[in-house]
Scaffold this motif. Structure first.
Motif, PDB file in Angstrom:
ATOM      1  N   VAL A 106     -25.362  39.083 -45.238  1.00 32.95           N
ATOM      2  CA  VAL A 106     -26.299  38.326 -46.089  1.00 32.95           C
ATOM      3  C   VAL A 106     -26.432  38.851 -47.639  1.00 32.95           C
ATOM      4  CG1 VAL A 106     -28.830  37.971 -46.105  1.00 32.95           C
ATOM      5  CG2 VAL A 106     -27.533  37.949 -44.064  1.00 32.95           C
ATOM      6  N   PRO A 107     -26.461  38.183 -48.545  1.00 26.38           N
ATOM      7  CA  PRO A 107     -26.456  38.731 -49.977  1.00 26.38           C
ATOM      8  C   PRO A 107     -27.909  38.822 -50.269  1.00 26.38           C
ATOM      9  CG  PRO A 107     -26.115  36.285 -49.802  1.00 26.38           C
ATOM     10  CD  PRO A 107     -25.859  36.710 -48.577  1.00 26.38           C
ATOM     11  N   TRP A 108     -28.503  39.850 -49.780  1.00 27.96           N
ATOM     12  CA  TRP A 108     -29.983  39.991 -50.173  1.00 27.96           C
ATOM     13  C   TRP A 108     -30.510  39.940 -51.423  1.00 27.96           C
ATOM     14  CZ3 TRP A 108     -32.367  39.639 -45.725  1.00 27.96           C
ATOM     15  CH2 TRP A 108     -31.536  40.143 -44.467  1.00 27.96           C
ATOM     16  N   THR A 109     -29.606  40.634 -52.309  1.00 30.64           N
ATOM     17  CA  THR A 109     -30.303  40.474 -53.710  1.00 30.64           C
ATOM     18  C   THR A 109     -29.946  39.551 -54.413  1.00 30.64           C
ATOM     19  OG1 THR A 109     -28.095  41.721 -54.535  1.00 30.64           O
ATOM     20  CG2 THR A 109     -30.253  42.989 -54.260  1.00 30.64           C
ATOM     21  N   ALA A 110     -29.197  38.506 -53.922  1.00 23.57           N
ATOM     22  CA  ALA A 110     -28.871  37.166 -54.559  1.00 23.57           C
ATOM     23  C   ALA A 110     -29.788  36.277 -54.079  1.00 23.57           C
ATOM     24  CB  ALA A 110     -27.537  36.725 -54.154  1.00 23.57           C
ATOM     25  N   THR A 163     -33.843  44.875 -52.609  1.00 23.37           N
ATOM     26  CA  THR A 163     -32.809  46.180 -53.075  1.00 23.37           C
ATOM     27  C   THR A 163     -32.957  47.367 -52.008  1.00 23.37           C
ATOM     28  OG1 THR A 163     -34.489  47.262 -54.472  1.00 23.37           O
ATOM     29  CG2 THR A 163     -33.021  45.354 -55.569  1.00 23.37           C
ATOM     30  N   PHE A 164     -33.383  47.124 -50.917  1.00 23.48           N
ATOM     31  CA  PHE A 164     -33.304  48.256 -49.827  1.00 23.48           C
ATOM     32  C   PHE A 164     -32.032  48.695 -49.561  1.00 23.48           C
ATOM     33  CE2 PHE A 164     -33.070  49.570 -45.487  1.00 23.48           C
ATOM     34  CZ  PHE A 164     -33.888  50.737 -45.492  1.00 23.48           C
ATOM     35  N   PHE A 165     -31.104  48.017 -49.100  1.00 23.52           N
ATOM     36  CA  PHE A 165     -29.755  48.527 -48.824  1.00 23.52           C
ATOM     37  C   PHE A 165     -28.951  49.042 -49.874  1.00 23.52           C
ATOM     38  CE2 PHE A 165     -30.541  45.223 -45.581  1.00 23.52           C
ATOM     39  CZ  PHE A 165     -30.523  46.076 -44.405  1.00 23.52           C
ATOM     40  N   GLU A 166     -29.370  48.810 -51.183  1.00 27.94           N
ATOM     41  CA  GLU A 166     -28.654  49.351 -52.274  1.00 27.94           C
ATOM     42  C   GLU A 166     -29.353  50.575 -52.647  1.00 27.94           C
ATOM     43  OE1 GLU A 166     -28.933  46.620 -55.852  1.00 27.94           O
ATOM     44  OE2 GLU A 166     -27.280  45.132 -54.936  1.00 27.94           O
ATOM     45  N   ILE A 170     -19.760  50.663 -49.786  1.00 29.03           N
ATOM     46  CA  ILE A 170     -20.583  49.735 -50.202  1.00 29.03           C
ATOM     47  C   ILE A 170     -21.808  49.424 -49.446  1.00 29.03           C
ATOM     48  CG2 ILE A 170     -20.226  47.160 -50.741  1.00 29.03           C
ATOM     49  CD1 ILE A 170     -17.364  47.589 -50.843  1.00 29.03           C
ATOM     50  N   PRO A 171     -22.897  49.217 -50.099  1.00 31.97           N
ATOM     51  CA  PRO A 171     -24.263  48.807 -49.379  1.00 31.97           C
ATOM     52  C   PRO A 171     -23.980  47.374 -48.467  1.00 31.97           C
ATOM     53  CG  PRO A 171     -24.461  48.084 -51.799  1.00 31.97           C
ATOM     54  CD  PRO A 171     -23.126  49.031 -51.704  1.00 31.97           C
ATOM     55  N   LEU A 172     -25.016  47.436 -47.490  1.00 35.19           N
ATOM     56  CA  LEU A 172     -25.033  46.282 -46.718  1.00 35.19           C
ATOM     57  C   LEU A 172     -25.473  45.094 -47.497  1.00 35.19           C
ATOM     58  CD1 LEU A 172     -26.467  47.671 -43.292  1.00 35.19           C
ATOM     59  CD2 LEU A 172     -24.244  47.210 -44.004  1.00 35.19           C
ATOM     60  N   GLY A 173     -24.941  44.044 -47.568  1.00 37.83           N
ATOM     61  CA  GLY A 173     -25.416  42.826 -48.374  1.00 37.83           C
ATOM     62  C   GLY A 173     -24.430  42.335 -49.216  1.00 37.83           C
ATOM     63  N   ASP A 174     -23.245  43.308 -49.553  1.00 39.47           N
ATOM     64  CA  ASP A 174     -22.221  43.307 -50.497  1.00 39.47           C
ATOM     65  C   ASP A 174     -20.699  43.214 -49.571  1.00 39.47           C
ATOM     66  OD1 ASP A 174     -23.790  43.123 -52.651  1.00 39.47           O
ATOM     67  OD2 ASP A 174     -23.449  45.224 -53.148  1.00 39.47           O
ATOM     68  N   TRP A 175     -20.760  43.229 -48.151  1.00 48.18           N
ATOM     69  CA  TRP A 175     -19.815  43.432 -47.407  1.00 48.18           C
ATOM     70  C   TRP A 175     -19.127  41.878 -47.349  1.00 48.18           C
ATOM     71  CZ3 TRP A 175     -19.963  46.983 -42.545  1.00 48.18           C
ATOM     72  CH2 TRP A 175     -20.304  48.205 -42.958  1.00 48.18           C
ATOM     73  N   TYR A 176     -17.776  41.964 -47.311  1.00 48.27           N
ATOM     74  CA  TYR A 176     -16.966  40.693 -46.880  1.00 48.27           C
ATOM     75  C   TYR A 176     -16.053  41.064 -45.774  1.00 48.27           C
ATOM     76  CZ  TYR A 176     -15.639  35.913 -47.698  1.00 48.27           C
ATOM     77  OH  TYR A 176     -15.541  34.747 -47.586  1.00 48.27           O
ATOM     78  N   PHE A 177     -14.844  40.448 -45.840  1.00 43.60           N
ATOM     79  CA  PHE A 177     -13.907  40.614 -44.642  1.00 43.60           C
ATOM     80  C   PHE A 177     -13.507  41.928 -44.617  1.00 43.60           C
ATOM     81  CE2 PHE A 177     -13.959  35.922 -44.591  1.00 43.60           C
ATOM     82  CZ  PHE A 177     -14.051  35.803 -43.104  1.00 43.60           C
ATOM     83  N   GLN A 178     -12.944  42.875 -45.689  1.00 47.49           N
ATOM     84  CA  GLN A 178     -12.414  44.079 -45.754  1.00 47.49           C
ATOM     85  C   GLN A 178     -13.251  44.838 -44.734  1.00 47.49           C
ATOM     86  OE1 GLN A 178     -10.578  45.690 -49.110  1.00 47.49           O
ATOM     87  NE2 GLN A 178      -9.819  43.895 -49.846  1.00 47.49           N
ATOM     88  N   GLU A 179     -14.611  44.764 -45.388  1.00 46.01           N
ATOM     89  CA  GLU A 179     -15.686  45.806 -44.608  1.00 46.01           C
ATOM     90  C   GLU A 179     -16.048  45.533 -43.089  1.00 46.01           C
ATOM     91  OE1 GLU A 179     -15.495  45.856 -48.818  1.00 46.01           O
ATOM     92  OE2 GLU A 179     -16.039  43.965 -47.695  1.00 46.01           O
ATOM     93  N   ILE A 180     -16.153  44.074 -42.735  1.00 48.37           N
ATOM     94  CA  ILE A 180     -16.383  44.101 -41.625  1.00 48.37           C
ATOM     95  C   ILE A 180     -15.179  44.152 -40.715  1.00 48.37           C
ATOM     96  CG2 ILE A 180     -18.320  42.242 -42.123  1.00 48.37           C
ATOM     97  CD1 ILE A 180     -16.406  40.037 -41.395  1.00 48.37           C
TER      98      ILE A 180
END
Length: 502
Positions: free
Chosen positions: A279-283, A289-292, A313-323
């Protein structure tokens, strides 16, 4: 007469692999017929309206047809590769293989089946709402691949079928995408291209969400009830016994021991982290900005930051490499926690990955369709036809035809963000010329994109889900036909009313 009957009995619909390959061949033929064209681009890579021009034709031949799935997997200059999605699917399969080896997954599914006996009806609207919210808020699509192996056994176990399981996840999530309220990959990209706030037009998108969720849930619910009442009415009734065995529907009497319960806690935690991380929290809100802040705090701690990894990388900025990394890590953690020997962890991981190998390959072949379209240079030509055909129309007609126009365009460009970036710079100004609010152009684009994402064979999400559930794409189309017609009519009505009101 007997020979004719035998021939009819032996006939079966082609597999998803064959259907996809035939579509690749068809698109390749179109590249010999449709003129090649291109648009000029600005420095940001966005199309410049009115700059369409014809270019040298690039008809796709036999070589191009057969190499397209390979390019689809690895990617080209114009088409992103499916390798990240395919690798995620394989690692997810390995993760599930390790969890299955502990016996916790079978016991957990058995517990759900037992607890929901007689209350099956509650599962459908609840689960579809959760997936719809995910689709509407952050464009949940490829991420749903992780849920099919979990939901399919449950749905079969409570008396439904694999079609119901796929519908809950795929229809639920893509109805959400269709009615994207704050989805940064659809609403966000399109709004940015037109320099308007993502909040503009949100009321109409909320109306879309409520109407489409209600209609689709009722549709799936009604089919599920008919299957529960008469299993022979299932579109995959002839596969029921094989599916019962293949998906290993567990014994209701299975009980979890303490270690298995702890495994299920780790199992659930893996999916919670995945959802939160995507979930792109800051977007969604610049104040979230909690996770950042947490990530910066952890990396700033001496030794701990280095131990965790300075590139974390903070949660919220993850994508396929991270998951993908997440499920790989959790497979190891669960295996060690359950005290499995090293050899068993590796073997069960490989067995699980092997089970989803065909799914990973389907995704690549589906991406091959896009490769042929892009390499054949026909996408810009079709866009240009739409640009010329939609100018100067009344607001209601323009809005409805914009929706219709975006249906084939969503087939040509399956990526919602890619489609928005490629077309909004053209379609937004055209809407202004017809007195159509720009936010309504965005709503029409989102509705069409979500509509196509329910059935398109160019989508790795659709074809991957069907491959996991062992459903032929033609069976899925048969199931979806009436719902697609209803969604199309309702979309035109809502868009028409919105345009008339202004």
């Amino acid at each position: 007469m007997e020979n004719n009957k035998q021939i009819k009995k032996k006939f079966s619909m082609p597999s998803s692999f064959t259907v996809l390959f035939l579509i690749i061949v068809f698109i390749a033929i179109l590249t010999w017929i449709i003129p090649a064209g291109a648009y000029d681009m600005d420095d940001a890579g966005s199309i410049l309206s009115g700059t369409y021009h014809t270019v040298e034709s690039q008809p796709q031949g036999i070589w191009d047809v057969f190499i397209s799935p390979i390019k689809g997997m690895l990617g080209t200059d114009t088409t992103p590769g499916a390798i990240e999605i395919s690798l995620f699917i394989l690692v997810l399969g390995g993760f599930l293989g390790v969890v299955t080896k502990t016996g916790a997954l079978d016991a957990g599914i058995a517990s759900i089946v037992k607890n929901y006996k007689g209350k099956e009806k509650k599962l459908i609207p609840i689960l579809m709402l959760l997936f719809a919210i995910g689709g509407s808020t952050y464009g949940m699509a490829e991420e749903t691949m992780a849920f099919y192996p979990l939901i399919i056994p449950v749905m079969i176990g409570v008396g439904f079928d694999t079609v119901v399981a796929v519908a809950i996840v795929l229809v639920g999530s893509q109805i959400g995408v269709l009615a994207s309220t704050v989805n940064p990959f659809a609403t966000g990209v399109a709004s940015q291209a037109l320099s308007i706030s993502p909040g503009e037009g949100i009321i109409w998108r909320l109306i879309f969400f409520v109407v489409m969720y209600a209609v689709s849930t009722f549709y799936v619910y009604r089919y599920a009830m008919s299957v529960e009442k008469d299993p022979k009415s299932s579109l995959v009734a002839d596969q029921r016994e094989q599916n019962m065995a293949y998906f290993k529907i567990p014994d209701d009497q299975a009980e979890m021991d303490k270690r298995q319960r702890n495994v299920m806690i780790l199992f659930a935690l893996s999916f919670i982290i995945m959802v939160v991380s995507l979930v792109p929290w800051t977007a969604l809100s610049e104040n979230w900005t909690f996770f950042e802040s947490l990530n910066s705090f952890l990396l700033g701690i001496p030794f701990i930051g280095t131990l965790l990894g300075q590139r974390m990388i903070p949660l919220g900025d993850w994508y396929f490499q991270e998951i993908t990394m997440l499920f790989f890590l959790m497979a190891v953690v669960i295996g060690l926690f359950y005290r499995m020997p090293e050899g068993d962890i590796v073997d069960s991981f490989m067995d699980g990955a092997r089970d989803l190998l065909s799914v990973a390959l389907v995704v690549a072949i589906a991406r091959g369709i896009q490769v042929v379209m892009n390499d054949g240079l026909i996408t810009a030509t079709i866009l240009s036809w739409g640009e010329k055909g939609l100018s100067g129309l009344s607001p209601v007609i323009f809005t409805i035809l914009t929706y219709v126009f975006y249906i084939p365009m969503s087939f040509l460009i399956p990526s919602t963000s890619g489609l928005a970036a490629a077309t909004m710079g053209i379609m937004g100004p055209l809407g202004t010329f017809s007195d159509v609010p720009q936010h309504l152009v965005i709503t029409a684009y989102q509705a069409a994109s979500g509509f196509v994402n329910l059935i398109t064979p160019t989508s790795g999400v659709v074809m991957g889900a069907l491959a996991i559930a062992r459903i032929d794409v033609t069976v899925w189309w048969k199931f979806m036909f009436k719902l697609m017609a209803i969604i199309f009519v309702l979309s035109c009505v809502i868009l028409g009313v919105a345009a008339a009101i202004g």
